[in-house]
Design a protein around this motif. Structure first.
Motif, PDB file in Angstrom:
ATOM      1  N   LYS A 172       0.866  -1.171   0.000  1.00 20.67           N
ATOM      2  CA  LYS A 172       0.000   0.000   0.000  1.00 20.67           C
ATOM      3  C   LYS A 172       0.903   1.221   0.000  1.00 20.67           C
ATOM      4  O   LYS A 172       1.788   1.348   0.813  1.00 20.67           O
ATOM      5  CB  LYS A 172      -0.860  -0.001   1.263  1.00 20.67           C
ATOM      6  CG  LYS A 172      -2.334  -0.138   0.968  1.00 20.67           C
ATOM      7  CD  LYS A 172      -3.131  -0.095   2.242  1.00 20.67           C
ATOM      8  CE  LYS A 172      -3.769   1.250   2.436  1.00 20.67           C
ATOM      9  NZ  LYS A 172      -4.333   1.422   3.759  1.00 20.67           N
ATOM     10  N   SER A 173       0.662   2.119  -0.910  1.00 17.73           N
ATOM     11  CA  SER A 173       1.558   3.258  -1.044  1.00 17.73           C
ATOM     12  C   SER A 173       1.673   4.071   0.232  1.00 17.73           C
ATOM     13  O   SER A 173       2.740   4.521   0.578  1.00 17.73           O
ATOM     14  CB  SER A 173       1.063   4.185  -2.136  1.00 17.73           C
ATOM     15  OG  SER A 173       1.328   3.646  -3.365  1.00 17.73           O
ATOM     16  N   ILE A 174       0.564   4.267   0.923  1.00 17.68           N
ATOM     17  CA  ILE A 174       0.595   5.234   2.009  1.00 17.68           C
ATOM     18  C   ILE A 174       1.597   4.820   3.093  1.00 17.68           C
ATOM     19  O   ILE A 174       2.236   5.677   3.692  1.00 17.68           O
ATOM     20  CB  ILE A 174      -0.821   5.467   2.599  1.00 17.68           C
ATOM     21  CG1 ILE A 174      -0.818   6.592   3.609  1.00 17.68           C
ATOM     22  CG2 ILE A 174      -1.404   4.204   3.200  1.00 17.68           C
ATOM     23  CD1 ILE A 174      -0.479   7.931   3.041  1.00 17.68           C
ATOM     24  N   TRP A 175       1.770   3.526   3.301  1.00 11.40           N
ATOM     25  CA  TRP A 175       2.743   3.105   4.310  1.00 11.40           C
ATOM     26  C   TRP A 175       4.158   3.454   3.923  1.00 11.40           C
ATOM     27  O   TRP A 175       4.968   3.817   4.769  1.00 11.40           O
ATOM     28  CB  TRP A 175       2.641   1.601   4.570  1.00 11.40           C
ATOM     29  CG  TRP A 175       1.524   1.267   5.482  1.00 11.40           C
ATOM     30  CD1 TRP A 175       0.506   2.097   5.855  1.00 11.40           C
ATOM     31  CD2 TRP A 175       1.297   0.021   6.146  1.00 11.40           C
ATOM     32  NE1 TRP A 175      -0.331   1.437   6.685  1.00 11.40           N
ATOM     33  CE2 TRP A 175       0.119   0.166   6.888  1.00 11.40           C
ATOM     34  CE3 TRP A 175       1.980  -1.191   6.156  1.00 11.40           C
ATOM     35  CZ2 TRP A 175      -0.392  -0.873   7.660  1.00 11.40           C
ATOM     36  CZ3 TRP A 175       1.474  -2.224   6.921  1.00 11.40           C
ATOM     37  CH2 TRP A 175       0.295  -2.068   7.664  1.00 11.40           C
ATOM     38  N   SER A 176       4.453   3.335   2.653  1.00 11.79           N
ATOM     39  CA  SER A 176       5.824   3.682   2.279  1.00 11.79           C
ATOM     40  C   SER A 176       5.936   5.189   2.077  1.00 11.79           C
ATOM     41  O   SER A 176       7.003   5.762   2.159  1.00 11.79           O
ATOM     42  CB  SER A 176       6.249   2.899   1.036  1.00 11.79           C
ATOM     43  OG  SER A 176       5.775   3.503  -0.123  1.00 11.79           O
ATOM     44  N   LEU A 177       4.801   5.825   1.844  1.00 12.60           N
ATOM     45  CA  LEU A 177       4.813   7.253   1.563  1.00 12.60           C
ATOM     46  C   LEU A 177       4.862   8.097   2.834  1.00 12.60           C
ATOM     47  O   LEU A 177       5.641   9.055   2.925  1.00 12.60           O
ATOM     48  CB  LEU A 177       3.558   7.608   0.772  1.00 12.60           C
ATOM     49  CG  LEU A 177       3.639   8.854  -0.088  1.00 12.60           C
ATOM     50  CD1 LEU A 177       4.755   8.735  -1.094  1.00 12.60           C
ATOM     51  CD2 LEU A 177       2.308   9.069  -0.789  1.00 12.60           C
ATOM     52  N   ALA A 178       4.040   7.755   3.820  1.00 12.50           N
ATOM     53  CA  ALA A 178       3.899   8.617   5.000  1.00 12.50           C
ATOM     54  C   ALA A 178       5.241   8.912   5.682  1.00 12.50           C
ATOM     55  O   ALA A 178       5.525  10.073   5.978  1.00 12.50           O
ATOM     56  CB  ALA A 178       2.904   8.011   5.971  1.00 12.50           C
ATOM     57  N   PRO A 179       6.096   7.910   5.915  1.00 13.58           N
ATOM     58  CA  PRO A 179       7.385   8.236   6.541  1.00 13.58           C
ATOM     59  C   PRO A 179       8.213   9.181   5.679  1.00 13.58           C
ATOM     60  O   PRO A 179       8.846  10.107   6.187  1.00 13.58           O
ATOM     61  CB  PRO A 179       8.075   6.873   6.667  1.00 13.58           C
ATOM     62  CG  PRO A 179       7.003   5.868   6.582  1.00 13.58           C
ATOM     63  CD  PRO A 179       5.933   6.469   5.720  1.00 13.58           C
ATOM     64  N   LYS A 180       8.168   8.965   4.368  1.00 13.95           N
ATOM     65  CA  LYS A 180       8.963   9.818   3.486  1.00 13.95           C
ATOM     66  C   LYS A 180       8.397  11.219   3.404  1.00 13.95           C
ATOM     67  O   LYS A 180       9.127  12.168   3.116  1.00 13.95           O
ATOM     68  CB  LYS A 180       9.043   9.182   2.095  1.00 13.95           C
ATOM     69  CG  LYS A 180       9.878   7.916   2.097  1.00 13.95           C
ATOM     70  CD  LYS A 180       9.896   7.278   0.750  1.00 13.95           C
ATOM     71  CE  LYS A 180      10.564   5.919   0.829  1.00 13.95           C
ATOM     72  NZ  LYS A 180      10.372   5.164  -0.402  1.00 13.95           N
ATOM     73  N   LEU A 181       7.093  11.337   3.643  1.00 14.95           N
ATOM     74  CA  LEU A 181       6.512  12.680   3.649  1.00 14.95           C
ATOM     75  C   LEU A 181       7.102  13.511   4.783  1.00 14.95           C
ATOM     76  O   LEU A 181       7.288  14.713   4.659  1.00 14.95           O
ATOM     77  CB  LEU A 181       4.996  12.613   3.782  1.00 14.95           C
ATOM     78  CG  LEU A 181       4.238  12.276   2.499  1.00 14.95           C
ATOM     79  CD1 LEU A 181       2.748  12.182   2.779  1.00 14.95           C
ATOM     80  CD2 LEU A 181       4.490  13.310   1.431  1.00 14.95           C
ATOM     81  N   ILE A 182       7.395  12.855   5.916  1.00 19.40           N
ATOM     82  CA  ILE A 182       8.034  13.574   7.021  1.00 19.40           C
ATOM     83  C   ILE A 182       9.352  14.162   6.526  1.00 19.40           C
ATOM     84  O   ILE A 182       9.646  15.333   6.748  1.00 19.40           O
ATOM     85  CB  ILE A 182       8.290  12.622   8.214  1.00 19.40           C
ATOM     86  CG1 ILE A 182       6.977  12.026   8.699  1.00 19.40           C
ATOM     87  CG2 ILE A 182       9.018  13.357   9.332  1.00 19.40           C
ATOM     88  CD1 ILE A 182       7.146  11.078   9.864  1.00 19.40           C
ATOM     89  N   MET A 183      10.102  13.334   5.805  1.00 17.16           N
ATOM     90  CA  MET A 183      11.374  13.789   5.245  1.00 17.16           C
ATOM     91  C   MET A 183      11.146  14.965   4.299  1.00 17.16           C
ATOM     92  O   MET A 183      11.807  16.003   4.390  1.00 17.16           O
ATOM     93  CB  MET A 183      12.017  12.601   4.512  1.00 17.16           C
ATOM     94  CG  MET A 183      13.251  12.878   3.699  1.00 17.16           C
ATOM     95  SD  MET A 183      12.977  13.666   2.104  1.00 17.16           S
ATOM     96  CE  MET A 183      11.987  12.438   1.252  1.00 17.16           C
ATOM     97  N   LEU A 184      10.178  14.806   3.394  1.00 17.84           N
ATOM     98  CA  LEU A 184       9.938  15.840   2.379  1.00 17.84           C
ATOM     99  C   LEU A 184       9.537  17.161   3.027  1.00 17.84           C
ATOM    100  O   LEU A 184      10.102  18.215   2.732  1.00 17.84           O
ATOM    101  CB  LEU A 184       8.834  15.365   1.429  1.00 17.84           C
ATOM    102  CG  LEU A 184       8.343  16.417   0.432  1.00 17.84           C
ATOM    103  CD1 LEU A 184       9.386  16.652  -0.641  1.00 17.84           C
ATOM    104  CD2 LEU A 184       7.041  15.994  -0.224  1.00 17.84           C
ATOM    105  N   ILE A 185       8.558  17.097   3.915  1.00 18.12           N
ATOM    106  CA  ILE A 185       8.002  18.329   4.476  1.00 18.12           C
ATOM    107  C   ILE A 185       9.019  19.012   5.384  1.00 18.12           C
ATOM    108  O   ILE A 185       9.142  20.242   5.389  1.00 18.12           O
ATOM    109  CB  ILE A 185       6.678  18.022   5.194  1.00 18.12           C
ATOM    110  CG1 ILE A 185       5.658  17.501   4.181  1.00 18.12           C
ATOM    111  CG2 ILE A 185       6.138  19.253   5.892  1.00 18.12           C
ATOM    112  CD1 ILE A 185       4.447  16.874   4.775  1.00 18.12           C
ATOM    113  N   MET A 186       9.790  18.214   6.090  1.00 21.57           N
ATOM    114  CA  MET A 186      10.822  18.794   6.960  1.00 21.57           C
ATOM    115  C   MET A 186      11.996  19.336   6.145  1.00 21.57           C
ATOM    116  O   MET A 186      12.876  19.997   6.668  1.00 21.57           O
ATOM    117  CB  MET A 186      11.309  17.751   7.965  1.00 21.57           C
ATOM    118  CG  MET A 186      10.337  17.515   9.086  1.00 21.57           C
ATOM    119  SD  MET A 186      10.105  18.986  10.110  1.00 21.57           S
ATOM    120  CE  MET A 186       8.623  19.673   9.466  1.00 21.57           C
TER     121      MET A 186
END
Lengths: 384, 383
Positions: free
Chosen positions: A184-198
């Motif tokens: 499921k994309s969101i599981w691999s995406l959500a942690p990386k979103l922290i990286m992106l937004i920060m």
């Protein structure tokens, strides 16, 4: 260095930030908003691909074959097209991304036990999507082929269909998806979103905060004061680091609470890594602000240095293994790549110091290097 | 007040545009990054990024060491896979995966060859690192194709359906990929990056130029001149549009054309006209943000609020079809969504206005609404 001066400076900066209510609100709203928007909207799953079919055969077999695609959740049937020329327009107009052309005598050939050709047209504008589409089509085609073979074998030898199915498929592949078992994309995406937004928001906040003093001229108060450059930088940046670290924790809570991403790692380790990363991205903003004179330039430079590498070269959307030397050099030269390893490791793999010490070391070196550079670039007696 | 397009009105527009251009060119750091964004940045994005599965390292846990198991393992070949040798023990295999040294592990059970030759059905396992779900999907999809084909060949030979190769009532797909047959990522990434850079500047430059006047107080000077709100705002947009169009031309003819052989199949005049319309529309968004913000720091944050959703939800990086319904509706409000259709349509697909009138019309309407709203707010603030 005097603690008192640092605290006074940090307090002054903090007061300035919270007095600008819109800015203060945006500093917290922006990361959360991006997390919600991307978390729900940004999906890498290729689904509901619009497609059309030209069926020259119009037999039971061709209808069955078409139905395999219609019933798949990956495809969204847009209807039958009259001929190939209509497909041209549909593909050019983005109304479909995939087309199947079933030639005459498709069913007849299959019934006689011959291979039946089918034409598949894929819109190649977005190569990643085209490849995934190709994968889906190949999977359906091989399932149809296996069923047909089993059917033929069972009819020809008079053996039960189940046995025939086992015989035509002597090797069964069981795929185990590691680290993210549902793909499921969101599981691999959500942690990386922290990286992106920060990576996005701290450089912006910081660069604007420092250049604002330059542009408005209030920096001359600092130049003429007894504050040393080191004291100024630490005091100035402390509030931004604090805001960004808080934001990072909020994003972590959203990833775990809202998106249900499993967090398998050590919270203390992750918090330390987050702090380091935030110091890095804040430091990036600091260096940018030292290099430019106007806030407009600060914004442009911050967005080019942060947004684009964070999205493209951090392993979020694109595989790092397939980066060419130029892009790979940029990826290695900026902190997001290392923090991506840490977030993915902490969230999905549950690994800690042992596997990630090298990334932590790089982030530390990065943070120190950026502050050192900022220190060198900051002069209380600017030439201009 | 003079009519907007009377002689004096036009002269004022020209003088104000000149002033904006001068102001822009004097910011050296800004211009250096502007040039870099339209050349180096696009070059790196186009040459450096490939979204395809290339040479993914795959290790083998061969519990059989027979002819059949070696044959199956050897089929995981470039361009998609790259054999990384034996994985050793299952625990070592997991460690290789943990450390991201390999992307997949093929686990072939003991007595694989023997059971195959006896006509049994044997399961092999493929463990895939799906930390990157797109790559994970591609790896498992190619893996399934390789194993499926091997299985069919074994079956065909065993059941006497044919002597080697596959015959029988199978589907033979002839797949053609249109518009970019070689799946050249540079075309897609290059255009996508160019559109991103255009969007970035189209929002930021006018918004920043506007708020800078507010912050420094020079707006008060402009207000006491005979200039109307339109005559103050519009030259900023004209100046930025000119500069961005020049940047786009550099990117297209200086980078994407010569370095990557981008086909540019459609009408380029149309492309630049649509780009101008897009910059105008997007600048309207920036100006609207500028009327809300009181200082540049606020503009910076507001720009992120506008820019990031526009970029990521426009379909440039991720497919819109798979988004939830309400997101797709939001995407319709993004001018980039329409510009994307038009840009890829003209440059790669070679389509003309006959197919593009809908996105262009939608973009134009959006521009009028947004620009009108910005003008309205500005007029109320300073009128």
């Amino acid at each position: 260095m005097k603690h008192q001066r640092i605290i006074a400076l940090a307090w002054k900066e903090w007061r300035e930030i919270i007095r600008d209510r819109l800015f203060f609100a945006l500093a917290f709203i922006v990361p959360t908003m991006l997390m919600l928007l991307f978390g729900f909207g940004l999906t890498l799953d290729v689904e509901n691909l619009p497609f059309a079919v030209v069926d020259h055969d119009r037999s039971a077999a061709s209808r069955d074959y078409t139905y395999r695609f219609i019933s798949s959740r990956y495809f969204d049937f847009k209807g039958q097209a009259g001929d190939e020329r209509q497909l041209d327009t549909l593909l050019a107009d983005n109304r479909i991304r995939l087309a199947l052309v079933i030639p005459p005598r498709f069913g007849e050939r299959l019934a006689r036990g011959e291979a039946a050709p089918v034409q598949v047209l894929i819109d190649g504008t977005f190569p990643m999507r085209a490849q995934t589409t190709q994968g889906y089509v190949a999977a359906i085609n091989s399932a149809v082929s296996l069923d047909n073979m089993a059917g033929a074998l069972s009819a020809g030898r008079g053996i039960p269909l189940a046995e025939a199915q086992a015989r035509v498929q002597p090797v069964k592949l069981e795929v185990r998806y590691l680290y993210n078992q549902s793909v499921k994309s969101i599981w691999s995406l959500a942690p990386k979103l922290i990286m992106l937004i920060m990576m996005l928001s701290p450089p912006f906040l910081t660069a604007l905060g420092v250049v604002r003093e330059k542009e408005s001229g209030s920096i001359f108060n600092i130049y003429s004061s007894t504050v040393s450059p080191g004291e100024f930088l630490i005091g100035k940046l402390a509030p931004y680091v604090a805001i960004s670290f808080t934001n990072g924790l909020i994003l972590w809570a959203l990833a775990v609470g809202l998106y249900g991403t499993p967090f398998k790692g050590d919270p203390a380790f992750f918090a330390l890594a987050l702090l380091l990363y935030v110091v890095c991205t804040t430091g990036l903003g600091l260096v940018i602000s030292m290099l430019v004179q106007t806030q407009v330039a600060a914004m442009i430079v911050a967005s080019i240095v942060s947004i684009i590498p964070a999205v493209l070269y951090s392993g979020m959307l694109l595989p790092l293994s397939s980066l060419a030397p130029g892009a790979s050099a940029i990826a290695h030269a900026l902190p997001p790549m290392y923090f991506t390893n840490i977030v993915v490791g902490s969230f999905l793999k549950g690994v800690g110091w042992q596997a990630l010490w090298a990334d932590m070391l790089v982030l530390t070196a990065y943070a120190v290097g950026l502050f050192g550079l900022g220190y060198l670039l900051f002069s209380k007696r600017p030439s201009a | 007040m003079n009519g907007i397009f009377s002689g004096a009105g036009l002269r004022r527009l020209r003088v104000m545009t000149h002033k904006e251009l001068l102001q822009l060119f004097r910011d050296v750091a800004l211009m250096v990054f502007f040039l870099y964004a339209f050349t180096g940045d696009i070059y790196i994005a186009a040459s450096g990024v490939s979204m395809q599965l290339k040479n993914a390292a795959i290790a083998t846990l061969d519990g059989d060491h027979s002819l059949a198991s070696r044959e199956l393992a050897s089929r995981f070949q470039p361009p998609y896979f790259q054999a990384a040798g034996s994985a050793g023990t299952p625990r070592q295999a997991i460690r290789h995966l943990d450390d991201a040294e390999v992307m997949a592990v093929l686990d072939i059970p003991p007595r694989f060859g023997e059971r195959l030759s006896r006509g049994e059905q044997v399961a092999v396992q493929l463990q895939v690192d799906t930390s990157n779900s797109v790559l994970g999907f591609l790896a498992s999809s190619y893996g399934a194709q390789i194993v499926g084909r091997y299985g069919l060949e074994v079956a065909a030979l065993r059941e006497g359906l044919s002597s080697g190769g596959i015959a029988g009532p199978v589907i033979q797909a002839d797949t053609r990929i249109w518009y970019n047959p070689n799946q050249n990522d540079a075309w897609f990434m290059g255009i996508s990056e160019m559109l991103t850079v255009i969007t970035l500047f189209a929002i930021l430059l006018p918004a920043a130029a506007m708020v800078r006047e507010k912050e420094r107080g020079t707006i008060e000077q402009l207000m006491v001149t005979p200039l109307s709100a339109f005559q103050i705002l519009f030259p900023k947009v004209i100046a930025m549009t000119l500069v961005i169009l020049a940047g786009t031309a550099i990117a297209l003819f200086g980078v994407l054309g010569p370095c990557f052989n981008l086909p540019m199949r459609g009408n380029l005049v149309l492309f630049f006209l649509i780009t101008a319309l897009y910059v105008f529309t997007t600048a309207g968004l920036g100006l609207l943000a500028a009327t809300v913000a009181r200082n540049l720091a606020q503009v910076g944050m507001l720009t992120v609020v506008i820019l990031m959703p526009m970029l990521l939800l426009s379909g440039a990086w991720t497919p819109i079809e798979a988004m939830p319904e309400w997101m797709r509706i939001l995407a319709w409000a993004s001018p980039l969504h329409y510009f994307l259709d038009a840009a890829y349509g003209i440059l790669l697909k070679g389509v003309g206005m006959a197919l593009l009138w809908q996105p262009v019309l939608a973009m134009g309407l959006l521009g009028v609404v947004v620009f009108g709203a910005g003008m309205g707010r500005f007029g109320r603030q300073f009128g």
